[in-house]
Design a protein around this motif. Structure first.
Motif, PDB file in Angstrom:
ATOM      1  N   TYR A  26      10.489   5.735 -37.898  1.00 59.77           N
ATOM      2  CA  TYR A  26      10.278   7.178 -37.988  1.00 59.77           C
ATOM      3  C   TYR A  26       9.281   7.624 -36.932  1.00 59.77           C
ATOM      4  CZ  TYR A  26      12.649   6.588 -42.381  1.00 59.77           C
ATOM      5  OH  TYR A  26      13.586   6.284 -43.319  1.00 59.77           O
ATOM      6  N   ARG A  43       8.378   5.346 -32.359  1.00 63.46           N
ATOM      7  CA  ARG A  43       8.582   5.432 -33.808  1.00 63.46           C
ATOM      8  C   ARG A  43       7.850   4.278 -34.493  1.00 63.46           C
ATOM      9  NH1 ARG A  43      14.958   5.658 -34.188  1.00 63.46           N
ATOM     10  NH2 ARG A  43      14.592   3.886 -32.806  1.00 63.46           N
ATOM     11  N   ALA A  50       7.074  10.642 -40.155  1.00 62.67           N
ATOM     12  CA  ALA A  50       6.268   9.779 -41.032  1.00 62.67           C
ATOM     13  C   ALA A  50       5.280  10.613 -41.840  1.00 62.67           C
ATOM     14  CB  ALA A  50       5.534   8.727 -40.212  1.00 62.67           C
ATOM     15  N   LEU A  92       8.301   2.074 -41.374  1.00 57.97           N
ATOM     16  CA  LEU A  92       7.819   2.397 -42.711  1.00 57.97           C
ATOM     17  C   LEU A  92       8.689   1.685 -43.734  1.00 57.97           C
ATOM     18  CD1 LEU A  92       7.227   6.266 -42.498  1.00 57.97           C
ATOM     19  CD2 LEU A  92       5.553   4.423 -42.181  1.00 57.97           C
TER      20      LEU A  92
END
Length: 166
Positions: A122, A30, A127, A33
C-alpha cells in the motif's frame, strides 16, 4: 535518605511493554501491511517482545511466523515511546528495515498464522486509512529514516529531537 537493598530496588523498577516491527517496501514506495484477524487496524509485520527476548529477535521471529520470510534483518529505523493508554502500560516500539520486496514475493505469501488474514502493498496514503494514526506516523518517519540513513526517535509516533539539559 535510606537506600533500598538491591533486590527491592530491582523489583521496584518500572516495566515497559515492547514491540518490534519490520518495514518492507517495494521499488515504488509502497509498504507491506498485514491484515490481522483480531483487530480492525492493519499492521506492519511484527509483534510483542517476549520475556527475555531482544527486539531484533522478536522482529525476525514475527516475520517468520506471520509471513514466512527468512531474511537478514536490516538496521534499526525508529524507536517510539508510547505512553500509557487505558489498560495498556507505557512502552517502546522498534521498527527495523526489512528492505525491498517485490509484488511477486508478496503474492506468494500465503498466511497460515491464525492472526493474519491477508497481506498487501500500500502507498503511505492508503496505509494511513488502514492502520492506527500512531502507526501511520511511524511508517512515514521510518520511510524518511530509510532515505536519510538516520535513526528517528518518536513519542506517540511524533518525531522528537532530544537535546541536553540546560
Amino acid at each position: 535518605m535510606d537506600l533500598l537493598p538491591f533486590e527491592q530496588y530491582a523489583a521496584s523498577l518500572n516495566r515497559k511493554r515492547t514491540s518490534a516491527g519490520v518495514l518492507f517496501r517495494d521499488g515504488v514506495g509502497r509498504v507491506l501491511l498485514v491484515e490481522t484477524t483480531y483487530k480492525r487496524a492493519w499492521e506492519i509485520p511484527g509483534g510483542s517482545v517476549d520475556a527475555d527476548e531482544a527486539p531484533w529477535r522478536t522482529a525476525v521471529r514475527e516475520v517468520a511466523e506471520e509471513i514466512h520470510l527468512d531474511r537478514p534483518l536490516g538496521r534499526l529505523l525508529l524507536i517510539d515511546y508510547v505512553p500509557t493508554d487505558g489498560p495498556m502500560p507505557e512502552g517502546l516500539a522498534f521498527i527495523f528495515d526489512g528492505g525491498l520486496i517485490t509484488e511477486e514475493e508478496v503474492a506468494g505469501i500465503e498466511p497460515t498464522d491464525p492472526e493474519i488474514r491477508s497481506v498487501g502493498l500500500y502507498t503511505p496514503g492508503a496505509a494511513r486509512d488502514l492502520v492506527k494514526p500512531i502507526l501511520a506516523r511511524r511508517i512515514e518517519a521510518a520511510l524518511d529514516a530509510v532515505t536519510t540513513g538516520g535513526l528517528v526517535l518518536c513519542e506517540s509516533g511524533h518525531r522528537v529531537t532530544v537535546q541536553g539539559r540546560r
